[in-house]
Design an enzyme around this catalytic site. Structure first.
Site, mmCIF file in Angstrom:
data_model
loop_
_atom_site.group_PDB
_atom_site.id
_atom_site.type_symbol
_atom_site.label_atom_id
_atom_site.label_comp_id
_atom_site.label_asym_id
_atom_site.label_seq_id
_atom_site.Cartn_x
_atom_site.Cartn_y
_atom_site.Cartn_z
ATOM 1 N N ASP A 142 0.865 -1.169 0.000
ATOM 2 C CA ASP A 142 0.000 0.000 0.000
ATOM 3 C C ASP A 142 0.912 1.233 0.000
ATOM 4 O O ASP A 142 2.109 1.129 0.316
ATOM 5 C CB ASP A 142 -0.881 -0.034 1.253
ATOM 6 C CG ASP A 142 -1.677 1.236 1.448
ATOM 7 O OD1 ASP A 142 -2.291 1.701 0.471
ATOM 8 O OD2 ASP A 142 -1.667 1.771 2.576
ATOM 9 N N ASP A 187 -0.324 5.053 0.951
ATOM 10 C CA ASP A 187 -0.641 6.028 1.990
ATOM 11 C C ASP A 187 -0.485 5.425 3.384
ATOM 12 O O ASP A 187 -1.056 4.370 3.682
ATOM 13 C CB ASP A 187 -2.067 6.542 1.825
ATOM 14 C CG ASP A 187 -2.237 7.395 0.574
ATOM 15 O OD1 ASP A 187 -1.336 7.373 -0.277
ATOM 16 O OD2 ASP A 187 -3.277 8.062 0.452
ATOM 17 N N GLU A 245 -1.514 10.705 4.095
ATOM 18 C CA GLU A 245 -2.631 10.269 3.266
ATOM 19 C C GLU A 245 -2.757 11.316 2.158
ATOM 20 O O GLU A 245 -3.011 12.498 2.424
ATOM 21 C CB GLU A 245 -3.927 10.197 4.080
ATOM 22 C CG GLU A 245 -3.927 9.137 5.167
ATOM 23 C CD GLU A 245 -4.125 7.726 4.613
ATOM 24 O OE1 GLU A 245 -4.799 7.590 3.570
ATOM 25 O OE2 GLU A 245 -3.598 6.774 5.225
ATOM 26 N N ARG A 268 -15.207 12.922 -1.818
ATOM 27 C CA ARG A 268 -13.991 13.612 -1.403
ATOM 28 C C ARG A 268 -13.249 14.190 -2.609
ATOM 29 O O ARG A 268 -12.754 15.327 -2.559
ATOM 30 C CB ARG A 268 -13.087 12.648 -0.625
ATOM 31 C CG ARG A 268 -13.599 12.357 0.782
ATOM 32 C CD ARG A 268 -12.696 11.390 1.535
ATOM 33 N NE ARG A 268 -12.753 10.050 0.977
ATOM 34 C CZ ARG A 268 -11.988 9.042 1.380
ATOM 35 N NH1 ARG A 268 -11.099 9.238 2.341
ATOM 36 N NH2 ARG A 268 -12.108 7.845 0.835
ATOM 37 N N SER A 311 -2.157 1.285 -4.768
ATOM 38 C CA SER A 311 -2.727 2.316 -3.905
ATOM 39 C C SER A 311 -4.129 2.743 -4.323
ATOM 40 O O SER A 311 -4.436 2.822 -5.513
ATOM 41 C CB SER A 311 -1.804 3.549 -3.916
ATOM 42 O OG SER A 311 -2.387 4.622 -3.213
ATOM 43 N N GLY A 312 -4.940 3.040 -3.311
ATOM 44 C CA GLY A 312 -6.235 3.673 -3.564
ATOM 45 C C GLY A 312 -6.079 5.171 -3.713
ATOM 46 O O GLY A 312 -7.065 5.893 -3.840
ATOM 47 N N ASP A 329 -1.742 -0.880 5.890
ATOM 48 C CA ASP A 329 -2.112 -0.366 7.216
ATOM 49 C C ASP A 329 -3.615 -0.227 7.416
ATOM 50 O O ASP A 329 -4.070 -0.061 8.549
ATOM 51 C CB ASP A 329 -1.475 1.012 7.429
ATOM 52 C CG ASP A 329 -2.201 2.104 6.647
ATOM 53 O OD1 ASP A 329 -2.766 3.019 7.269
ATOM 54 O OD2 ASP A 329 -2.218 2.028 5.403
ATOM 55 N N ASN A 362 -8.815 -1.385 3.726
ATOM 56 C CA ASN A 362 -8.873 -1.699 2.294
ATOM 57 C C ASN A 362 -7.661 -2.494 1.820
ATOM 58 O O ASN A 362 -7.577 -2.894 0.661
ATOM 59 C CB ASN A 362 -9.059 -0.430 1.454
ATOM 60 C CG ASN A 362 -7.846 0.473 1.485
ATOM 61 O OD1 ASN A 362 -7.034 0.420 2.406
ATOM 62 N ND2 ASN A 362 -7.721 1.323 0.488
#
Length: 371
Positions: A163, A165, A172, A208, A252-253, A320, A323
């Site tokens: 991941d 972030d 983030e 967002r 990554s998201g 972390d 997701n």
């Protein structure tokens, strides 16, 4: 200034430890290469456990004595200290970084039954041992305690998926973008709604991103340069993994410009993230039809493994957040890094007292300071 750490090369440490209890092993694994996939699969069914205790070097507790005192109270178990062989240490990979790693002591053990392994339920033993050792040590020391099936130390893992972030970077990304355009509070409210389960991830993400409309495109590089920081130990972890022979992937998201930058800085092989849609001058506040969420992360991991010809048994995933759980659950080892409690509870191992180099320790390796 440069700091150099030795990573023993092709260490036989865990194989040697297993050889000390070979007379208790079933005939079908004796005399074979313990690292072969079919043999590690058989070993995974046996009540053999790797215990890795990582403590701050400032602590003066004698971990070997503590562990031996515990095992002395257990009539059915024996403990072997795991040490790297001289050849591995003499030909160690030298990992050089610009900043020192956390000062820690690394203690490794093999826990095995004293008698017939077929008489002990591995699942039941794993829960009891985990609870007992973690509770026992937590009363006297502050440490990362990794208790894993011993076969995990022998498996030739070759794909590591991270991941971004709060894992590879300290921040983030969407929060940093929100700060830039003064909508941090609104973004935080939407995030909290998603965490409470009031809205799903896709809806939360779209709302967002909509608040980011109008951010000048040329501001993205400024945000990356001034507001994004690589996690401590990330460079060392990536260089160590590459030395061992891993293919490394960022999933990554977050957003592609950030993922591209971080993957390049860390020398990773691939990256996947959500596109940051724009009109050529500024962000549009729109999202792509296929949002990269937790389930997509798991799908990407599987596709990359298939493309590389690797079974999921040779895959590790590090993250972390919630997701990250789908990809961690599908891998052979899921490692939580300074993670949310739910992630730590479900992960194979949890790194909390070091930087990202703690992933290397959780995999059963060492990084010893040289100069």
């Amino acid at each position: 200034m440069s700091f150099t750490y030795a990573l023993p090369k092709n260490s036989q440490a865990w194989q040697t430890a297993l050889n000390t209890v070979a007379h208790h092993l079933p005939n079908e694994v004796i005399g074979y290469d313990f690292t072969a996939n079919d043999i590690t699969a058989k070993l995974s069914q046996l009540p053999l456990f790797a215990i890795i205790v990582v403590t701050p070097s400032s602590q003066e507790a004698d971990i070997d004595t503590l562990m031996q005192n515990w095992v002395d109270t257990e009539a059915h178990w024996q403990l072997s200290v795991v040490e790297d062989d001289d050849i591995a240490k003499a030909h160690a990979h030298l990992i050089s970084v610009d900043y020192p790693l956390a000062k820690v002591n690394i203690h490794r053990y093999l826990l095995a039954p004293k008698h017939d392994m077929g008489q002990i339920s591995k699942t039941a033993a794993a829960h009891i041992i985990d609870d007992q050792i973690t509770s026992y040590l937590s009363n006297v020391i502050h440490a990362d305690v990794h208790i894993l099936s011993a076969d995990k130390m022998l498996t030739r893992h070759r794909l590591a998926c991270f991941d971004m972030d709060s894992t590879l970077i300290e921040e983030e990304v969407i929060v940093e973008l929100a700060k830039f355009c003064g909508v941090e509070e609104q973004v935080s409210i939407i995030t909290e709604q998603a965490m409470r389960g009031e809205i799903d991830f896709a809806t939360s993400f779209a709302r967002r991103v909509a608040l980011l409309e109008g951010i000048p495109l040329d501001s993205i590089d400024e945000i990356i340069t001034k507001h994004i920081h690589i996690q401590p130990g990330a460079v060392a972890a990536m260089r160590a993994l590459k030395a061992i022979g891993y293919h490394t992937v960022l999933i990554s998201g977050g957003f592609e410009p950030f993922a591209k930058h971080i993957s390049q800085v860390l020398g990773m092989d691939e990256y996947y993230a959500n596109p940051l849609l724009h009109d050529g001058n500024a962000l549009t506040g729109m999202v792509d039809d296929n949002i990269l969420d937790g389930q997509q992360k798991a799908i990407i991991v599987k596709k990359v493994a298939e493309r590389l010809g690797l079974p999921m048994q040779q895959v590790i995933c590090i993250g972390d957040g919630a997701n990250d759980l789908p990809m961690m659950a599908n891998s052979d080892l899921g490692i939580a890094y300074h993670a949310k409690p739910i992630v730590q509870a479900k992960a194979s191992a949890a790194v909390n007292i070091t930087g990202l180099e703690g992933v290397i320790y959780a995999l059963g390796h060492r990084l010893d300071y040289q100069s």
